[in-house]
Design an enzyme around this catalytic site. Sequence first.
Site, PDB file in Angstrom:
ATOM      1  N   TYR A 184       0.808  -1.238   0.000  1.00 37.39           N
ATOM      2  CA  TYR A 184       0.000   0.000   0.000  1.00 37.39           C
ATOM      3  C   TYR A 184       0.834   1.277   0.000  1.00 37.39           C
ATOM      4  CZ  TYR A 184      -0.528  -0.109   5.303  1.00 37.39           C
ATOM      5  OH  TYR A 184      -0.379  -0.133   6.652  1.00 37.39           O
ATOM      6  N   GLU A 185       0.171   2.379  -0.310  1.00 33.96           N
ATOM      7  CA  GLU A 185       0.830   3.681  -0.515  1.00 33.96           C
ATOM      8  C   GLU A 185       1.885   3.609  -1.624  1.00 33.96           C
ATOM      9  OE1 GLU A 185      -0.676   5.987   0.772  1.00 33.96           O
ATOM     10  OE2 GLU A 185      -1.662   5.133   2.518  1.00 33.96           O
ATOM     11  N   GLY A 186       1.572   2.851  -2.668  1.00 32.10           N
ATOM     12  CA  GLY A 186       2.510   2.684  -3.783  1.00 32.10           C
ATOM     13  C   GLY A 186       3.324   1.425  -3.581  1.00 32.10           C
TER      14      GLY A 186
END
Lengths: 429, 429
Positions: B274-276
Amino acid sequence: EPHCGTDLGLMRTKAEPQADGTYKITGTKIFISAGEHDMAENIIHLVLAKIAGAPEGIKGVSLFVVPKFLVKADGSLGARNALICGSIEHKMGIHGNSTCVMNYDGATGYLLGEPHKGMRAMFTMMNDARLGVALQGLTQSEAAYQNALIYAKDRLQGRSLTGAKEPGKAADPIIVHPDIRRVLMNLKAFNEGARMLLLWCALQGDLSHVSTDDKERELGEDMMGLLTPVLKGYFTDMGFRNATDAQQVLGGHGYIAEWGMEQFVRDARIAMIYEGANGIQALDLVGRKLAMNGGRAVFAWFKLIDDFAQANKSAEMKPYVDALITVRKDLEEATTWMMNNGLNNPDHAGASSMDYLYLFALSGMAFAWAQMARAALPKSHGGTGAEYYQTKLATARYFVDRMLPDRLAHLAKIKTGAEPVMALKAEHF
Amino acid sequence: EPHCGTDLGLMRTKAEPQADGTYKITGTKIFISAGEHDMAENIIHLVLAKIAGAPEGIKGVSLFVVPKFLVKADGSLGARNALICGSIEHKMGIHGNSTCVMNYDGATGYLLGEPHKGMRAMFTMMNDARLGVALQGLTQSEAAYQNALIYAKDRLQGRSLTGAKEPGKAADPIIVHPDIRRVLMNLKAFNEGARMLLLWCALQGDLSHVSTDDKERELGEDMMGLLTPVLKGYFTDMGFRNATDAQQVLGGHGYIAEWGMEQFVRDARIAMIYEGANGIQALDLVGRKLAMNGGRAVFAWFKLIDDFAQANKSAEMKPYVDALITVRKDLEEATTWMMNNGLNNPDHAGASSMDYLYLFALSGMAFAWAQMARAALPKSHGGTGAEYYQTKLATARYFVDRMLPDRLAHLAKIKTGAEPVMALKAEHF
């Protein structure tokens, strides 16, 4: 047993001899796979226990057959034996396997093999199981690969760095992205190399039984002994790592249960632990298998590689043979280091055992890929199926360029020895 | 949205302007952390959507505030907004987080920032979140380490290879075994080095805001930009790997839910996604951060290291500074390779991006450990707390001897470029 996993000498389960030649088994065993279930009429437990008055430690351990239901003379099922499943563990994965606490309360058992020779009897099963678990690592990696590949061809996201590959669609499939390729190639090169290596090892196992040549039987047995811990340790570590990398290909979809990828990861994790945790495999390799018969097995391994290199000096084979010879030299350097330093301080061998196992595995993979390259080259120049063999060669080159360089790190770490690993007192952690 | 994760240009959620200056938001978002819950009176969603007539792709994306309950002029809660949680995902871990499908059906939204500048607005949050997730990786590794350490000191199994360490007990605690030490030292050296590096990065963030020196503010901003993808990618990969290694210390007990170690592994896994996803971090590093301002940030990084080396030429500091200079040279070689080859074929940069991120991270860890060694050395020669500083130095040496050698493999892989990675057509996988 709860207090002893690897260290079976601590075992407490007792076996009391009975007048009829059977034994009464009393004790508790944990982590018993399929210890209780209703998928078969009877369950036959193999149970390690100590006969009263047996020698201390593992030299006093015997192996017993303890059935869930006693079997009558005519083969039909008799009374329930005095054993019960105390509970079933809640685990990270392999939920299809009921992992049981088994309580034996004077259960009737039948001695298998000789008294106090239980460890040897158990290792007949264990060596086979370790190769079976190595295969689990490979198959988990293969299943994860196949699923990630389907997704990578299907999922549209972003554009190729070198220009749109499917301009008619809203985005390119993610298989165009180099970092997705890297993962897929890692898995493909592992899966195919590992499959070859495992089959080669199985062939050696067959030869150790059926060859009419004494030397060939000996070599087969040596290779089986040497490679069993290598394959168990490396294949199961890679099975888990590859399942994790395959999960990453799906991004957030890999993390939710719906797509099944997270189950591969959870299931693959156990293979690094059971049938001897991988640290134990590494210790078996450097502590037992290297030294057996004065190092006969490892020297035979080097000779096999040298003979292969001698027999394959064509220009076409050069990239694969050069790679094989390079990692073989690394492994020889590491082996010499181990033999020179492990004797005066066994912690040197222990501290470098896992890196040594990996380096050994890389030499095995390089050998497997070189053999596949030799088989593929003549068929890769044209004709039916040439593309298949070209793909095989490209995958071999990927292994050489992108996976084999790990040898550099393993060798460098091995040669730093035990000092950095053992420098701290326990209370300084 | 189901069909777009990384590639936000594919977004379909619409924002229709209303006469009162608000917008009606319609669309579906997935993987929304804490999208619905009853732990707060209201939930404020930040939602990306496209205003009718906006430019194509990510240049047409705007950011909106969409509250679960509309807020009245006096600040009290008003009517329920037209959004609902469609379902909650079943996930591998982080079960404390309700990961929601959110359906917006003409929900009232308020534009945040300027129209069509939603990506920039979102990245204010995203850059902060990426460093927050890097911290998650570190804390997961630390929690796993602390638990594995307790077990390693407590669990009695086998004897030290160099003779019994606790002869009065049935067996030695497993912390005496070198391969257990290797795992604990790996985790300890990562945790302490990563903590230092993250704090150093946070200091640069503070300086970028509050320094009165223009150059110092610029450097702070450059370091934050450069290190954000490095720390997010490396710390979360290591958080998961270390949680897995810590789990291994417990053997079979690590695999069952009772001990909590398997939860660390399942929870740590999400931070890589998550978050890239970490592959995106690597692409951000080599595709954007390296090239920004003509490479100003990466050259500033090299200069920081060179200045440190110049200022620390004592014999005591030599092992740590030599290690730092060595990995800095590797990184410079890789950076030059990237700049020379990535321009004519961006796949070269993509194919080597993850290895480059790791190599960069190792240079950061070497810098962090060298700084800690400098602080520890004067206090390590005696007096109160000397043992603490000696432990710090021993851990620094472990990093140099046993973790830094991975640089060799990363550099070798980087320099093979895109060919082995991209050799196959998609249909040949």
